[in-house]
Scaffold this active site. Structure first.
Site, PDB file in Angstrom:
ATOM      1  CG  HIS A 193       0.912  -2.169  -9.602  1.00 52.81           C
ATOM      2  ND1 HIS A 193       1.379  -0.925  -9.288  1.00 52.81           N
ATOM      3  CD2 HIS A 193       1.751  -3.040  -9.014  1.00 52.81           C
ATOM      4  CE1 HIS A 193       2.450  -1.048  -8.559  1.00 52.81           C
ATOM      5  NE2 HIS A 193       2.698  -2.324  -8.362  1.00 52.81           N
ATOM      6  NE  ARG A 300      -0.856   7.312   2.815  1.00 49.59           N
ATOM      7  CZ  ARG A 300      -1.877   7.962   2.265  1.00 49.59           C
ATOM      8  NH1 ARG A 300      -1.960   8.096   0.975  1.00 49.59           N
ATOM      9  NH2 ARG A 300      -2.820   8.467   3.035  1.00 49.59           N
ATOM     10  NE  ARG A 336       3.439   8.677   5.947  1.00 46.72           N
ATOM     11  CZ  ARG A 336       2.156   8.325   5.940  1.00 46.72           C
ATOM     12  NH1 ARG A 336       1.249   9.112   6.493  1.00 46.72           N
ATOM     13  NH2 ARG A 336       1.776   7.205   5.384  1.00 46.72           N
ATOM     14  CD  GLU A 435      -0.387  10.394  11.468  1.00 48.49           C
ATOM     15  OE1 GLU A 435      -1.277  10.042  10.680  1.00 48.49           O
ATOM     16  OE2 GLU A 435       0.808  10.098  11.303  1.00 48.49           O
ATOM     17  CG  ASN A 458      -6.855   9.632   6.232  1.00 55.47           C
ATOM     18  OD1 ASN A 458      -7.720  10.456   5.976  1.00 55.47           O
ATOM     19  ND2 ASN A 458      -5.976   9.214   5.340  1.00 55.47           N
ATOM     20  CG  ASP A 459      -3.799   7.422  11.391  1.00 55.37           C
ATOM     21  OD1 ASP A 459      -4.536   6.436  11.547  1.00 55.37           O
ATOM     22  OD2 ASP A 459      -2.755   7.392  10.730  1.00 55.37           O
ATOM     23  NE  ARG A 469      -6.792   5.142   8.162  1.00 55.39           N
ATOM     24  CZ  ARG A 469      -5.654   5.715   7.839  1.00 55.39           C
ATOM     25  NH1 ARG A 469      -4.916   6.335   8.757  1.00 55.39           N
ATOM     26  NH2 ARG A 469      -5.229   5.707   6.605  1.00 55.39           N
ATOM     27  CB  CYS A 506      -1.609  15.122   3.934  1.00 51.90           C
ATOM     28  SG  CYS A 506      -1.119  14.314   5.444  1.00 51.90           S
TER      29      CYS A 506
END
Ligand code: PEP
Ligand code: MG
Length: 593
Positions: A193, A300, A336, A435, A458-459, A469, A506
């Site tokens: 945060h 996400r 998602r 992915e 990414n995946d 990764r 994405c």
């Protein structure tokens, strides 16, 4: 005195320098101070007074943050109030005082350690960092046990804040746009945060410096380079000048970049592209829009589960999705569905440890196994779609039958809502993430069943190249420009274009300047990324001709390796559109201190 250079993680870009401010740290006791049976009631009263004071503090902080930074940022403190009022937490503290006949300090210390272990056992970075929220609340209660707390002086002059860890509420209170020049912390990561708040206030920050609090003294002069993740303690005049120049250059570049937020998203030859934002928290929406995001390409939703100890209800989900949809309207918001399970396991979901989590029961596999949870989430997303700007995205699909199963559940949930007379967008788009390489290879078939696809590079790269990764030992093999990866991505984009359906990228690849140009050349038009990178990508894509990109990528497909491809693209772009790589005006390095 010798200058010291420390490397950390730059989480909020920019350069600043000034004198160190080192606030006092709360250290939880390791001593179990016992009390008598007769003192138990008084000690419980003391605990409750501290809890009450903490509640008052949090409400005050929440209000001041709402004024300072808007309602989105104040949301963190609503979460903290919920933690504070959680009956399991409070009951647990009381039980320690009562059963162990120990001081409230000990109860808080024990509870804090327990939560720390719980969160540290999670392998997902994002979730592990959420332990600071619980710690934050417990630290406040701890401080409030002292009836007459020595009030910490609020700083009156500009300073660089150096601390071991900045709990979210401390971050929100201590970070001041006017006085905090920069932040440097021992602990922390990208998704904390503090990082989020520092970014939204535009304060440069470097975290993960391990022991900076032990290396600096109050009042010492330091430089914080949040762009490159570096901190320099006690720099000599020559180094100060070097960074002054870097800072001026960076700021000019930043101003140039920020201007792009208001400019049209189109290439030199007027091909329209759409930059969108990847976000994890609803409060990030305003930052995303100010950076030029034309909607949310990826929300996400996992984080929702982390902000509470029990499972979120349909209303919890709904409130967040409705807020997102309102905040982004009329731009689209892509929600998602839960991408959890395997490595991102959460205690309240009771997922068994799996031998091979990345290949295990995760994402849509988990949702289809736990249909009631899935239905709750789908209902909430549907109900939030009344303004017709919500899209659903299903992660980690492997085969077409999974889409059919998802659609069965989806249709059933829609019927249920219709029966109850609940309004929703009847034409809400449903998309899948490509992915898993097998799904990407079958893009044409998948596309027949959905309204759009989103490529999760990414995946996709991790699975296609068999390279973890997040494993630093094999990152040298993790190559977005690997010819096999590029060919696969191109075939997905082409399949989508043939089917006349939307395709988004994405994954992090969309935020890389060179990769974005390659993707543009393949025919991609929607790029979703961490909002911070939007200006950079927008500037790069506005500086090229789509035609050039198309020609370059045709050539790249004949090359043999990632290195050859990267070199070729750099050379060609430098030759034709060198302004892609220009980072602002050259700045004179004046010798002023
Ligand atoms: C991806 O895999 O590219 C992606 C965007 O999803 P995540 O990083 O959440 O796995
Ligand atoms: Mg993914």
């Amino acid at each position: 005195m010798d200058m010291t250079r420390l490397r950390g993680i730059g989480v909020s870009p920019g350069i600043a320098m000034g004198e160190v401010l080192l606030p006092r740290r709360v250290v939880f006791t390791s001593r179990k101070e016992l009390i008598t049976e007769a003192q138990v009631l008084d000690e419980l009263k003391r605990l409750h007074q501290a809890l009450d004071r903490t509640r008052d503090d949090l409400v005050r902080v929440k209000e001041s943050i709402r004024e300072k930074m808007g309602p989105e940022s104040a949301f963190i403190f609503e979460a903290h109030l919920l933690i504070l009022e959680d009956p399991t937490l409070v009951g647990g503290l009381e039980a320690i005082v009562r059963d162990e006949k120990a001081r409230a300090e000990w109860a808080l210390s024990k509870a804090n350690t327990r939560y720390e272990h719980l969160f540290e056992s999670l392998s997902d970075d994002y979730f592990r960092q959420r332990k600071s929220d619980v710690s934050d609340v417990l630290t406040r209660v701890y401080r409030n046990l002292e009836a007459r707390r020595e009030k910490e002086k609020t700083p009156q002059k500009e300073h660089v804040l150096v601390a071991h860890e900045l709990l979210p509420s401390e971050a929100a209170l201590r970070l001041s746009k006017e006085l905090t020049l920069a932040v440097a912390l021992d602990m922390g990561g990208q998704t904390s945060h503090t990082a989020i708040l520092a970014r939204s206030l535009g304060i440069p920050a470097v975290v993960g410096l391990r022991d900076i609090t032990r290396q600096v003294r109050e009042g010492e002069f330091i430089i914080v380079d949040g762009t490159d993740g570096e901190v320099i303690i006690d720099p000599p005049p020559a180094v100060r000048r070097e960074f002054q120049a870097k800072k001026a250059k960076y700021e000019t570049y930043g101003r140039e970049l920020q201007k792009t937020a208001k400019l049209k998203s189109e290439t030199l030859d007027r091909v329209r592209f759409i930059p969108q934002a990847n976000i994890e928290l609803p409060e990030e929406i305003s930052l995303a829009l100010s950076m030029g995001a034309e909607g949310v390409g990826l929300f996400r939703s996992e984080f929702i589960y982390l902000r509470r100890e029990s499972l979120p209800t349909e209303e919890d989900h709904f409130e967040i999705y409705a807020r997102l949809a309102r905040g982004a309207h009329p731009r689209p918001v892509t929600i998602r569905t839960l991408d959890i399970g395997g490595e991102k396991s959460l205690p309240q979901l009771n997922i068994e440890k799996e031998p091979n989590p990345a290949l295990g029961l995760r994402a849509v596999r988990f949702s289809l196994r736990n249909k009631e949870l899935f239905r709750i989430q789908l209902r909430a997303i549907l109900r939030a779609s009344v303004q017709k700007n919500v899209r659903i995205l299903v992660p980690m699909v492997t085969e077409v039958d999974e889409i059919l199963d998802v659609k069965d559940v989806f249709e059933d949930v829609k019927r249920e809502l219709r029966r109850k007379g609940e309004a929703f967008d009847e034409r809400i788009p449903l998309g899948v993430m490509l992915e898993v390489p097998a799904a990407a290879a079958m893009a044409d078939v998948m596309l027949k069943e959905v309204d759009y696809v989103s490529i999760g590079t990414n995946d996709l790269i991790q699975y296609y190249l068999a390279v973890d990764r997040s494993n630093e030992f094999v990152t040298y093999l993790y190559k977005p420009f690997h010819p096999a990866v590029l060919r696969l991505i191109r075939s997905v984009i082409q399949a989508a274009r043939r089917a006349e359906k939307d395709v988004v990228v994405c994954g992090e690849m969309a935020a890389d300047t060179l990769a974005a140009i390659v993707l543009l050349g393949f025919g991609l038009r929607t790029f979703s990324m961490n909002p911070i990178f939007i200006p950079r990508i927008k500037k790069a894509l506005r500086s090229v001709e789509c035609r050039t990109a198309e020609r370059i990528v045709e050539e790249t497909l004949k090359l043999r390796s990632a290195q050859e491809i990267e070199e070729y693209v750099v050379e060609e772009i430098l030759l034709r559109h060198p302004q892609v790589f220009l980072t602002g005006q050259p700045v004179e390095t004046s010798p002023k201190k």
